[in-house]
Design a protein around this motif. Structure first.
Motif, mmCIF file in Angstrom:
data_model
loop_
_atom_site.group_PDB
_atom_site.id
_atom_site.type_symbol
_atom_site.label_atom_id
_atom_site.label_comp_id
_atom_site.label_asym_id
_atom_site.label_seq_id
_atom_site.Cartn_x
_atom_site.Cartn_y
_atom_site.Cartn_z
ATOM 1 N N THR A 196 0.851 -1.189 0.000
ATOM 2 C CA THR A 196 0.000 0.000 0.000
ATOM 3 C C THR A 196 0.884 1.235 0.000
ATOM 4 O O THR A 196 1.850 1.310 0.770
ATOM 5 N N HIS A 197 0.516 2.159 -0.849
ATOM 6 C CA HIS A 197 1.282 3.406 -0.955
ATOM 7 C C HIS A 197 0.632 4.467 -0.078
ATOM 8 O O HIS A 197 -0.543 4.794 -0.254
ATOM 9 N N ILE A 198 1.380 4.988 0.880
ATOM 10 C CA ILE A 198 0.901 6.045 1.783
ATOM 11 C C ILE A 198 1.677 7.324 1.432
ATOM 12 O O ILE A 198 2.878 7.416 1.686
ATOM 13 N N TYR B 99 9.228 -0.945 5.364
ATOM 14 C CA TYR B 99 8.759 0.088 4.436
ATOM 15 C C TYR B 99 9.895 0.431 3.472
ATOM 16 O O TYR B 99 11.073 0.090 3.704
ATOM 17 N N THR C 124 0.211 -4.276 3.152
ATOM 18 C CA THR C 124 -1.201 -3.925 3.246
ATOM 19 C C THR C 124 -1.751 -4.208 4.640
ATOM 20 O O THR C 124 -2.584 -3.439 5.161
ATOM 21 N N ALA D 39 -0.925 -1.273 6.879
ATOM 22 C CA ALA D 39 -1.212 0.077 6.378
ATOM 23 C C ALA D 39 -2.104 0.851 7.345
ATOM 24 O O ALA D 39 -1.872 2.026 7.622
ATOM 25 N N GLN E 34 -1.195 4.349 9.253
ATOM 26 C CA GLN E 34 -2.007 5.550 9.075
ATOM 27 C C GLN E 34 -2.467 6.106 10.413
ATOM 28 O O GLN E 34 -2.533 7.326 10.602
#
Length: 816
Positions: A603-605, A621, A646, A649, A653
């Motif tokens: 997942t791209h944050i 990461y 994922t 994630a 966040q």
């Protein structure tokens, strides 16, 4: 082009086009008596008497050859009397060269004039198109149509003739007879047509040499400054006004402008009422004849367009030699006559009509000036390239509701080869495309869609260019020499040859990219693929330039790279996230140029605190590289967030949100500390200022010593000692007083008020205070006081003090 009379800007009338917007004939809803038949005696088909009133025509002296009532109506036009042509003989030394020197400002002005002129002609055509909808004009023209033609029009109906092919033939037959009748009825006077022609503007005004006086140029007359001043005086007394313009010649040096005044209109057709009068007289110009025929077709219920070929001044300077301009005779010269270049009757007109055939579902070109009807205008309405009066550049067709369409492709076969090169472009974009879009109807009708397909088909059938320069940027054909570095023809199917070189279609030209460029868009070259083209490698950074120089020094050849097409590549699939570990490249990052390059299970944050949060949580990461930027011949990656597994994630966040709150609290605390510190400084400054004011106070204006009184009264040694130092002297600190013990009490002298700048000023102020008695009785001598000035020691001050102690004389405090 003839001058355009001013008119009020009104909205175009709203016309219901439901009857003409259908794939069928749409004649079922049209009543059979839609057109009222004319009188049975056919009085309208006879030739009326022609009357040219000189009071209503400013050029009445030119129309001395008016046809009589007995003239046959089968003539092409009224024969004109012989023209007497008089050219001005220029001086022998003032020769006009063929080359015109233009500056960038002149080219910009020419482009602006080209655009404004085009819009002005379109606006004038739109006004005349609205005149064709005048009910009085329609009734007048409808009463002139013979009853036989009206009965033929009524017979073209699906109820009376169910066969569509027969209705198509009947409509074309009716239009042929109507055009022949109108062509024989309305006469074109030669001189009136020459004076009011919508033709290519004269090039005399664009030459570097100014036009001589009394020259007639496109309805304007050149006059001298003296004649212009005298005309202004006459118009002031008569309260009249003549339109005029002043044009400066091209070139770098400014000169006297050319003054032009607008001549009276050569034809009285500036309103629907005057058009009715011209229809009754059956005499006018070629343009009036076409406008009246458009109104006639609309009065009969036939959808008709008013088509205009815009004759606009070119945007580029002409290279041909300038011809002698025509002269207009002065009142004192009775031998000369005004020369008006005649119009070729066989040449295509600049204004004609298009009628819509409901049975055929197509627009048909009608030339009421020359009297024929053609299914298409190609080869019939396009002028020859050698004609000076008519240049095909923009063609617009105005419909009954006021909207217009660009129909240039219907009347030329060289739209992309020749005409597109004559049209200017603004900032690299075609200017005419935006104008045509503004004139087009917002909603597209069914017949508009059919017409678009027809125009595109005619564009594709454009013949092959006949020169090498015409092939460049051609939308249909292309030569291999004109391909760019990253272009190739695939498949290489040629459609012809030009001077032994194969010619290909533009649609077969594809764009190529290198393997590195394909990777930047998320694709990789397939295995065992051969490059379609080899090209020189592009260098952007200092490192790549060094590698290129090294390759050239080693092998002696240029660094080449293979270029591949899209069908030779496949989508790039990055390594997936395995066991909570994010795979990285050689630099420890993740290439994420496009969304498809995101690893599976990751997942791209995109947040600047995501890396910090993942590090605190111990989550695997990797920084995401979304592109590169080049600065100072270096390639620098652009980072945007991190890629995390994922399953982690959501946790990352949440940590990012907590870090944001913590950062916000820290920033608020820092802001509060800065505010308290600033308030503390402010209060300290106020307290110090208050104490200084209370202790020293502010001297009244009269007590403040002047600059003369402040002059030091010291000896030469003291002046040298007190000379200003190289560095600026800091502000002195408060002075500490040390009283000297005395055996007997004495009255203290008055405190010196005011700012104390230096020791010398303080001594001088005390001397003045002690010399001026306060009371009548003399005061006892005051004991001596020793005042010490405390200064902050700086490196500059220490160096100055050492220098003064070595070179300057000693200073004794007892001198005070």
């Amino acid at each position: 082009m003839a001058p355009t009379p001013p008119s009020s800007a009104r909205a175009p009338p709203t016309v219901d086009l439901t009857q003409s917007d259908s794939n069928s004939d749409d004649w079922d809803d049209v009543p059979l008596d839609v057109v009222a038949p004319a009188a049975p005696d056919d009085a309208g088909s006879e030739m009326d008497d022609v009357d040219v009133d000189g009071a209503h025509n400013a050029y009445a002296e030119l129309y001395d050859a008016v046809p009589d009532a007995g003239v046959s109506t089968t003539q092409e036009s009224t024969p004109a009397p012989s023209l007497q042509i008089t050219f001005a003989q220029p001086p022998a030394k003032a020769k006009r060269t063929s080359t015109v020197t233009t500056t960038p400002r002149d080219r910009k002005n020419r482009l602006l004039v080209h655009q404004v002129h085009t819009l002005a002609i379109l606006a004038a055509t739109r006004v005349r198109n609205r005149w064709c909808n005048d009910q009085t004009l329609r009734d007048t023209l409808q009463d002139m149509v013979p009853s036989l033609l009206l009965h033929k029009l009524q017979a073209i109906h699906p109820r009376l003739e169910p066969e569509r092919r027969e209705r198509v033939r009947m409509f074309e037959s009716f239009m042929t007879e109507l055009v022949s009748w109108w062509h024989a009825r309305f006469h074109v006077h030669a001189r009136m047509a020459a004076a009011a022609a919508w033709r290519q503007p004269s090039q005399d005004l664009w030459q570097p040499a100014p036009a001589p006086a009394h020259t007639w140029i496109d309805g304007w007359c050149v006059e001298t400054p003296l004649e212009r001043e005298q005309r202004h005086k006459r118009e002031t007394r008569s309260k009249s006004h003549t339109q005029e313009v002043a044009i400066f010649p091209t070139g770098e040096h400014a000169s006297v402008p050319t003054y032009l005044r607008l001549l009276p209109p050569p034809e009285a057709a500036a309103s629907p009422k005057q058009l009715c009068a011209a229809a009754r007289r059956r005499l006018g110009s070629r343009e009036t004849k076409a406008i009246l025929f458009c109104a006639l077709c609309r009065s009969l219920g036939i959808p008709a367009r008013l088509v205009v070929s815009v004759q606009v001044v070119p945007s580029a300077a002409s290279k041909g030699p300038a011809r002698p301009p025509p002269r207009l005779s002065s009142p004192s010269d009775e031998e000369d006559e005004m020369y008006i270049e005649p119009v070729d009757d066989k040449a295509p007109p600049t204004v004609w009509v298009e009628v819509y055939s409901r049975p055929y579902q197509h627009w048909i070109t009608v030339d009421p000036v020359r009297g024929f009807i053609k299914p298409t205008g190609v080869r019939h309405m396009e002028p020859l390239p050698s004609q000076r009066q008519n240049k095909l550049l923009y063609i617009a067709a105005f419909e009954e509701d006021g909207y217009a369409r660009d129909v240039t492709a219907r009347y030329t076969r060289t739209l992309h080869t020749r005409i597109a090169r004559l049209r200017p472009s603004v900032r690299g974009q075609p200017w005419w495309a935006s104008v045509a879009q503004a004139l087009h109807r917002p909603q597209k009708l069914d017949r508009d869609a059919i017409e678009d397909v027809e125009l595109e088909d005619q564009t594709r059938r454009e013949p092959m260019p006949t020169s090498v320069g015409a092939f460049k940027d051609h939308p249909v054909y292309v030569l291999e020499r004109h391909l760019l570095r990253d272009q190739v023809v695939h498949p290489p199917h040629r459609v012809g040859t030009f001077q032994g070189e194969p010619v290909y279609l533009r649609v077969n030209v594809i764009k190529l990219l290198s393997a590195r460029q394909w990777y930047n868009v998320g694709r990789v070259v397939k295995a065992d693929e051969v490059p379609l083209k080899w090209a020189r490698q592009r260098v952007y950074t200092t490192m790549s330039k060094r590698l290129e120089e090294q390759t050239r020094a080693t092998s002696g050849d240029e660094a080449m790279e293979g270029l591949f097409a899209d069908f030779q590549t496949q989508l790039y699939v990055p390594p997936a996230v395995h066991n909570g570990y994010v795979p990285r490249n050689a630099f420890g990052n993740v290439d994420l140029f496009v969304p498809s390059m995101l690893p599976a299970g990751g997942t791209h944050i995109r947040h600047p605190l995501a890396a910090r949060a993942a590090k605190q949580l111990g989550v695997s990461y990797a920084d995401a590289v979304v592109g590169f930027e080049f600065r100072r011949f270096k390639s620098l990656p652009k980072m945007a967030g991190v890629v995390v597994p994922t399953e982690s994630a959501e946790l990352v966040q949440t940590a990012v949100a907590e870090l944001e709150e913590s950062e916000a609290r820290n920033e608020a605390a820092k802001a509060q500390r800065r505010a308290l510190k600033n308030w503390s400084r402010l209060l300290t400054a106020l307290v110090v200022s208050k104490r200084v004011q209370d202790e020293y106070g502010a001297a009244p204006p009269s007590a403040v010593p002047t600059s003369e009184e402040r002059a030091p009264q010291l000896s030469t040694e003291k002046r040298q000692l007190c000379a200003p130092e190289p560095a600026p002297e800091p502000t002195p600190e408060p002075i500490a007083e040390t009283p000297v013990p005395s055996s007997e009490p004495a009255e203290q002298p008055a405190r010196v008020r005011g700012p104390i700048v230096s020791l010398e000023e303080m001594v001088a102020a005390e001397a003045r205070a002690s010399s001026s008695p306060v009371h009548d009785t003399p005061s006892p001598a005051a004991p001596k006081r020793r005042r010490i000035v405390i200064k902050r020691s700086t490196p500059t001050a220490r160096r100055s003090a050492r220098f003064a102690s070595r070179e300057r004389p000693s200073y004794d405090e007892s001198d005070e």
